[in-house]
Design an enzyme around this catalytic site. Structure first.
Site, PDB file in Angstrom:
ATOM      1  N   ARG A  55       0.986  -1.220  -0.051  1.00 30.40           N
ATOM      2  CA  ARG A  55      -0.128   0.026   0.113  1.00 30.40           C
ATOM      3  C   ARG A  55       0.769   1.205   0.132  1.00 30.40           C
ATOM      4  O   ARG A  55       0.618   2.268  -0.503  1.00 30.40           O
ATOM      5  CB  ARG A  55      -0.866  -0.039   1.207  1.00 30.40           C
ATOM      6  CG  ARG A  55      -2.027   1.286   1.312  1.00 30.40           C
ATOM      7  CD  ARG A  55      -3.096   1.109   2.237  1.00 30.40           C
ATOM      8  NE  ARG A  55      -2.337   0.922   3.585  1.00 30.40           N
ATOM      9  CZ  ARG A  55      -3.193  -0.104   4.544  1.00 30.40           C
ATOM     10  NH1 ARG A  55      -3.986  -0.768   3.959  1.00 30.40           N
ATOM     11  NH2 ARG A  55      -2.488  -0.019   5.559  1.00 30.40           N
ATOM     12  N   TYR A 108      -6.780  27.624  -4.144  1.00 26.28           N
ATOM     13  CA  TYR A 108      -7.963  26.796  -5.320  1.00 26.28           C
ATOM     14  C   TYR A 108      -8.903  26.459  -4.480  1.00 26.28           C
ATOM     15  O   TYR A 108      -8.946  26.197  -3.307  1.00 26.28           O
ATOM     16  CB  TYR A 108      -6.886  25.672  -5.181  1.00 26.28           C
ATOM     17  CG  TYR A 108      -7.451  24.475  -6.236  1.00 26.28           C
ATOM     18  CD1 TYR A 108      -7.639  24.720  -7.440  1.00 26.28           C
ATOM     19  CD2 TYR A 108      -7.851  23.346  -5.497  1.00 26.28           C
ATOM     20  CE1 TYR A 108      -8.263  23.668  -8.052  1.00 26.28           C
ATOM     21  CE2 TYR A 108      -8.220  22.136  -6.455  1.00 26.28           C
ATOM     22  CZ  TYR A 108      -8.419  22.509  -7.732  1.00 26.28           C
ATOM     23  OH  TYR A 108      -8.959  21.620  -8.472  1.00 26.28           O
ATOM     24  N   ASP A 181       0.829  25.645  -2.359  1.00 32.93           N
ATOM     25  CA  ASP A 181       0.411  25.217  -3.312  1.00 32.93           C
ATOM     26  C   ASP A 181       1.314  25.555  -4.758  1.00 32.93           C
ATOM     27  O   ASP A 181       0.939  26.782  -4.990  1.00 32.93           O
ATOM     28  CB  ASP A 181      -1.113  25.449  -3.775  1.00 32.93           C
ATOM     29  CG  ASP A 181      -1.545  24.395  -4.931  1.00 32.93           C
ATOM     30  OD1 ASP A 181      -0.792  24.326  -5.929  1.00 32.93           O
ATOM     31  OD2 ASP A 181      -2.810  24.191  -4.872  1.00 32.93           O
ATOM     32  N   LYS A 206      -1.324  18.223 -13.265  1.00 32.08           N
ATOM     33  CA  LYS A 206      -1.057  19.183 -14.435  1.00 32.08           C
ATOM     34  C   LYS A 206       0.362  19.021 -15.055  1.00 32.08           C
ATOM     35  O   LYS A 206       0.467  18.116 -15.854  1.00 32.08           O
ATOM     36  CB  LYS A 206      -0.914  20.580 -13.595  1.00 32.08           C
ATOM     37  CG  LYS A 206      -2.218  20.807 -12.628  1.00 32.08           C
ATOM     38  CD  LYS A 206      -3.669  20.905 -13.287  1.00 32.08           C
ATOM     39  CE  LYS A 206      -4.670  20.690 -12.667  1.00 32.08           C
ATOM     40  NZ  LYS A 206      -4.952  21.335 -11.693  1.00 32.08           N
TER      41      LYS A 206
HETATM   42  C1  LIG Z   1      -5.744  21.291 -10.336  1.00 26.36           C
HETATM   43  C2  LIG Z   1      -5.370  21.867  -9.219  1.00 26.36           C
HETATM   44  C3  LIG Z   1      -5.099  21.324  -7.688  1.00 26.36           C
HETATM   45  C4  LIG Z   1      -6.056  19.905  -7.635  1.00 26.36           C
HETATM   46  O1  LIG Z   1      -5.425  18.869  -8.401  1.00 26.36           O
HETATM   47  P1  LIG Z   1      -5.995  17.488  -8.893  1.00 26.36           P
HETATM   48  O2  LIG Z   1      -4.892  16.777  -9.145  1.00 26.36           O
HETATM   49  O3  LIG Z   1      -7.176  18.145  -9.935  1.00 26.36           O
HETATM   50  O4  LIG Z   1      -6.811  16.935  -7.675  1.00 26.36           O
HETATM   51  C5  LIG Z   1      -4.754  21.729  -6.731  1.00 26.36           C
HETATM   52  N1  LIG Z   1      -4.274  23.093  -6.872  1.00 26.36           N
HETATM   53  C6  LIG Z   1      -4.164  23.809  -8.118  1.00 26.36           C
HETATM   54  C7  LIG Z   1      -3.735  25.004  -8.181  1.00 26.36           C
HETATM   55  C8  LIG Z   1      -4.895  23.190  -9.266  1.00 26.36           C
HETATM   56  O5  LIG Z   1      -4.920  23.805 -10.381  1.00 26.36           O
END
Ligand SMILES: *Cc1c(COP(=O)(O)O)cnc(C)c1O
Length: 401
Positions: A55, A108, A181, A206
């Site tokens: 896991r 976000y 982030d 992304k």
């Molecule tokens: C897309 C995004 C997230 C979340 O990511 P996921 O992989 O879609 O859950 C978090 N922070 C930012 C700035 C994002 O653009």
């Protein structure tokens, strides 16, 4: 493994192949699938010290985590099934009932939803500061309950930059953990942990995965925060499949090459946008006209493909006609893939604590890897449609917020 020659075919089918020790060397790591881990001896079982269950990740995830740890200059990197679970998992790891989070007003939106929902139910409070607030202003908001300061720079819809080194230094003095982030910088253009931040989070969905086909998240941490994340990941049981981990490793191979291309094209588009009559302002910290440019220039080494534009006042219908006219820009959320996207957004104007409004509709663009001349021609076609729709009588003009 050699089996005793008397075993039946039924048994041979189950036990006859080699347990997956890697036999050949290849540039790419193996995709090691496994829940059960075979232990060599009971000693390994009794005295632990090694992976004894799949896991927490096997070879493929280990290779990815090591690469991400190095990318973010971290002590340890943890992977999650999505960017959002990297955010929620980090907050769960760092916070307890009675604690408080100070978050940037442009985080976000699902981060805000988790703070208002699950964490509020668990007795954690959240308050928001304006993205333009200085470290001193944020320091004045700290109470004995403040445990975490959550940053996002630039904001992924509104692109405000924050003075991350100053905020992180202030937080360290106050004994508060900082989390950022870092998805926009993709771990490449900004190294938050070198600037005093404790945890750097990315949606690997992304740029790292980069092909709009995998969900994954990262929390890279140093020191005590890394220990808390390790304990919490173990307790909560986040698991990422080796197949997905493999896709992220494959994405890393071309990350810097793709990002250089995304960034150069996005800067070219941003400069072009600035000269268009349909555009009031461009949101792109790499442009000298952007209010966050000085911070970006000081702290970042490049830009990705995500930018925004504030348009001249136009009706919702006119904006829709423009977006639907685009042939190369898809209409969709997410970003970081090879393909260009355009989406009308409301940069959280309704949910923000510190009210902010825009003098016209906001268009967010992800500049993909297509030929940039083709992309600009596509934008021009859409803007022509926008202008025709806007100059028609009886349209109701709209500003976001
Ligand atoms: C897309 C995004 C997230 C979340 O990511 P996921 O992989 O879609 O859950 C978090 N922070 C930012 C700035 C994002 O653009």
């Amino acid at each position: 493994m050699t089996l005793c020659s008397t075993v039946h075919e039924q048994t041979r089918l189950i036990h006859g192949d080699t347990p997956c020790d890697v036999l050949e060397r290849t540039p790419a790591p193996p995709i090691q699938r496994g829940s059960t881990v075979l232990l060599p001896t009971c000693e390994a079982l009794y005295h632990g010290g090694r992976v004894n269950y799949g896991r927490g990740g096997l070879t493929t995830q280990r290779v990815l985590r090591d690469a991400l740890r190095d990318l973010e200059h971290a002590d340890e990197a943890f992977i999650y099934p999505s960017g959002l679970t990297a955010i929620t998992g980090t907050l769960l790891a760092l916070l307890s009932a009675g604690d408080e989070v100070l978050a940037c007003d442009t985080v976000y939106n699902p981060t805000r939803r988790f703070l208002a929902g699950t964490l509020a139910r668990y007795g954690v409070q959240a308050r928001y500061f304006d993205p333009a607030d200085s470290a001193e202003t944020i320091r004045a908001m700290i109470t004995p309950a403040t445990r975490v300061i959550f940053l996002e720079s630039p904001g992924s819809l509104s692109f405000e930059m924050q003075d991350v080194p100053a905020i992180a230094a202030m937080a360290k003095e106050a004994g508060v953990t900082t989390v950022i982030d870092n998805t926009w910088a993709a771990g490449v253009f900004f190294k938050p942990l070198d600037h005093g931040v404790d945890v750097s989070i990315q949606s690997l969905t992304k740029y790292v995965c980069g092909h709009s086909d995998v969900f994954m998240g990262l929390a890279a941490a140093k020191g005590a925060a890394a220990d808390l994340l390790a304990a919490s990941s173990y307790e909560v049981g986040w698991a990422v499949s080796p197949d997905d981990a493999y896709m992220a490793i494959r994405g890393l191979r071309t990350l810097s090459t793709r990002l250089a291309r995304h960034g150069a094209a996005a800067l070219e588009v941003a400069e072009w946008l600035e000269a268009q009559p349909e555009v009031q302002s461009v949101m792109c910290p790499a442009l000298p006209s952007d209010p966050g440019h000085a911070i970006w220039k000081r702290d970042f080494t490049g830009m990705c493909g995500l930018i925004g534009a504030v348009l001249q006042p136009a009706s919702e219908e006119a904006v829709a006609a423009m977006v639907e006219r685009f042939e190369l820009f898809g209409l969709g959320f997410s970003w970081g893939g090879y393909e260009s996207l355009a989406i009308p957004v409301d940069p959280q104007v309704k949910v923000r604590t510190h009210k902010h409004s825009y003098p016209g509709p906001v268009l967010r663009l992800h500049i993909g890897l297509e030929n940039v001349g083709d992309l600009i021609a596509d934008l021009r076609r859409g803007f022509d449609t926008l202008s025709q729709e806007t100059s028609a009588p009886q349209t109701k003009l709209r500003a976001a917020g």
